[in-house]
Write an enzyme that holds these catalytic residues in place. Sequence first.
Site, PDB file in Angstrom:
ATOM      1  N   CYS A  68      31.364  53.553  36.054  1.00  0.00           N
ATOM      2  CA  CYS A  68      30.289  52.904  36.437  1.00  0.00           C
ATOM      3  C   CYS A  68      28.796  53.759  36.530  1.00  0.00           C
ATOM      4  CB  CYS A  68      30.721  52.563  38.022  1.00  0.00           C
ATOM      5  SG  CYS A  68      32.321  51.861  38.150  1.00  0.00           S
ATOM      6  N   GLN A  70      42.839  52.243  42.957  1.00  0.00           N
ATOM      7  CA  GLN A  70      43.525  52.917  42.587  1.00  0.00           C
ATOM      8  C   GLN A  70      44.520  53.845  42.805  1.00  0.00           C
ATOM      9  OE1 GLN A  70      41.920  55.056  40.265  1.00  0.00           O
ATOM     10  NE2 GLN A  70      39.887  53.853  39.800  1.00  0.00           N
ATOM     11  N   ALA A 129      39.284  43.573  39.820  1.00  0.00           N
ATOM     12  CA  ALA A 129      39.356  43.872  41.641  1.00  0.00           C
ATOM     13  C   ALA A 129      37.416  43.958  41.972  1.00  0.00           C
ATOM     14  CB  ALA A 129      38.992  45.387  41.637  1.00  0.00           C
ATOM     15  N   THR A 130      36.541  43.896  41.555  1.00  0.00           N
ATOM     16  CA  THR A 130      35.732  43.537  41.903  1.00  0.00           C
ATOM     17  C   THR A 130      35.116  42.337  42.402  1.00  0.00           C
ATOM     18  OG1 THR A 130      34.673  44.625  39.953  1.00  0.00           O
ATOM     19  CG2 THR A 130      33.555  43.394  40.864  1.00  0.00           C
ATOM     20  N   THR A 134      40.943  27.998  36.209  1.00  0.00           N
ATOM     21  CA  THR A 134      42.418  27.534  35.874  1.00  0.00           C
ATOM     22  C   THR A 134      42.579  29.329  35.952  1.00  0.00           C
ATOM     23  OG1 THR A 134      41.169  25.706  34.433  1.00  0.00           O
ATOM     24  CG2 THR A 134      43.031  27.184  33.404  1.00  0.00           C
ATOM     25  N   ASN A 178      38.483  56.271  44.070  1.00  0.00           N
ATOM     26  CA  ASN A 178      38.027  56.746  41.941  1.00  0.00           C
ATOM     27  C   ASN A 178      37.667  57.392  41.472  1.00  0.00           C
ATOM     28  OD1 ASN A 178      36.115  55.019  43.694  1.00  0.00           O
ATOM     29  ND2 ASN A 178      35.197  55.285  41.517  1.00  0.00           N
ATOM     30  N   HIS A 187      44.360  46.005  34.741  1.00  0.00           N
ATOM     31  CA  HIS A 187      43.979  47.201  34.430  1.00  0.00           C
ATOM     32  C   HIS A 187      43.550  48.504  34.613  1.00  0.00           C
ATOM     33  CE1 HIS A 187      39.643  48.552  34.575  1.00  0.00           C
ATOM     34  NE2 HIS A 187      39.603  47.642  35.744  1.00  0.00           N
TER      35      HIS A 187
HETATM   36  C1  LIG Z   1      37.924  49.948  38.611  1.00  0.00           C
HETATM   37  C2  LIG Z   1      37.186  49.859  40.459  1.00  0.00           C
HETATM   38  C3  LIG Z   1      37.007  48.682  40.887  1.00  0.00           C
HETATM   39  C4  LIG Z   1      36.529  47.140  39.727  1.00  0.00           C
HETATM   40  O1  LIG Z   1      37.352  46.660  39.577  1.00  0.00           O
HETATM   41  P1  LIG Z   1      37.952  45.388  38.128  1.00  0.00           P
HETATM   42  O2  LIG Z   1      38.816  45.245  37.391  1.00  0.00           O
HETATM   43  O3  LIG Z   1      37.242  46.321  36.937  1.00  0.00           O
HETATM   44  O4  LIG Z   1      36.405  45.055  38.500  1.00  0.00           O
HETATM   45  C5  LIG Z   1      37.071  48.253  42.182  1.00  0.00           C
HETATM   46  N1  LIG Z   1      37.181  49.322  42.886  1.00  0.00           N
HETATM   47  C6  LIG Z   1      38.026  50.997  42.240  1.00  0.00           C
HETATM   48  C7  LIG Z   1      37.727  51.074  43.481  1.00  0.00           C
HETATM   49  C8  LIG Z   1      37.891  50.644  41.114  1.00  0.00           C
HETATM   50  O5  LIG Z   1      38.583  51.609  40.998  1.00  0.00           O
END
Ligand SMILES: *Cc1c(COP(=O)(O)O)cnc(C)c1O
Length: 407
Positions: free
Chosen positions: A331, A184, A76-77, A245, A156, A206
């Site tokens: 975080c 989330q 997600a980042t 890839t 989150n 994840h």
């Molecule tokens: C965990 C989280 C992320 C980051 O996700 P990753 O896959 O670990 O990079 C981004 N946004 C929110 C709201 C999250 O809870």
Amino acid sequence: MTQLQLPIYLDHSATTPTDPRVVEAMIPYFTQSFGNAASRNHPFGWKAEEAVDYAREQVAKLINANPKEIIFTSGATEADNLGIKGVFEMYARKGNHIITCETEHSAVLDTCRALEKRGAEVTYLKVNGDGTINLEELKAAFTDKTILVCLMFANNEVGIIHPIKEIAAMAREHKALFMTDGTQAVGKVPVDVQELGIDIMAFTAHKLYGPKGVGALYVRRKNPRVKVTAQVDGGGHERGMRSGTLNVPGIVGFGKACEICMQEMESEAARLSKLRDKLETELLKIEESVVNGTVDSRLPHLSNISFKFVEGEGLMMGFNQEIGVSSGSACTSASLEPSYVLKAMGLDDELAHSSIRFSLGRNTTEEQIDYTIEKVSKAVQKMRDLSPLWEMHLDGIDISSIEWAEH
Ligand SMILES: *Cc1c(COP(=O)(O)O)cnc(C)c1O
């Protein structure tokens, strides 16, 4: 009755265990079917590509998107970066104004801050005491240069869910794109990009019982057709929007995880909200404890509670060998700064410091919740017994009125 296994995991908003059914689906793609999905000339590549196509359908289905609208990323980042920076660059001729919110994840906030150095104008909306935004304030924030509204689906730290449909409609009315960080929410509550009018959405495997290191950006292809400028250049994978890839086993796992969520989300949400409510009701029986964030619109498996006159980090030390929870956000918990989300909601440092986030998940049992209630209640009591502040509070002294000696 089975023996209660320790430690207990109640930090599912930080990450979830990979479901064994997901692991099982992934395994063949490490060994027998190890091909590169971009190899067009032999069965090894075809097999991998077929698996990716299938997973893309599974992922798309969970959010009611077209498989062509799914861009796989490393999480997600990266998806947040691609969505925000990608729109900023692609729509530069139209404008440079982005609207977001103070309580967004750092993947969104830090991306916006980075863009400010490159000429972006960013409005960071404030939140109310319960974590909600003021829609009138959002409405007033639009300018003729606004290209993007980026507001998370569910927070989150406190689990509140923003009124996504209304926000999306407002963005559309002002001819801006609407992006949401759905990390989330996806897999936990229904997320339908068509029904809600979402143009761009980041999410990750994840947090929904898939593997780490794989996520996606949903990018709308119709009404309107949205484009984002690639942030990783190379072989032109993912329709040119994200080279590299493909992580075939990870993507296969992501797909399977989405399929399982689709089947089990409704019953799981009902089961977990019952357990969460039990936990919350019991913990709120402790004097001077409060829930942070509105309870009217939030995730079913999360509760953020402040125990006044108790320091959260210290409290956690009373039970963190046995129960894994988080104070503030994972975080930022490397530092002892109080959570910026809670501070944005108007909590003072002390109350923000006394907060704990409990997030339940697929393996959470009632027995674990009962154990947690007992353990946390005792730990709060013990901390307060040792606390001069608590004693003063019991004596009716208003702590905020005390003038502390300088040192
Ligand atoms: C965990 C989280 C992320 C980051 O996700 P990753 O896959 O670990 O990079 C981004 N946004 C929110 C709201 C999250 O809870």
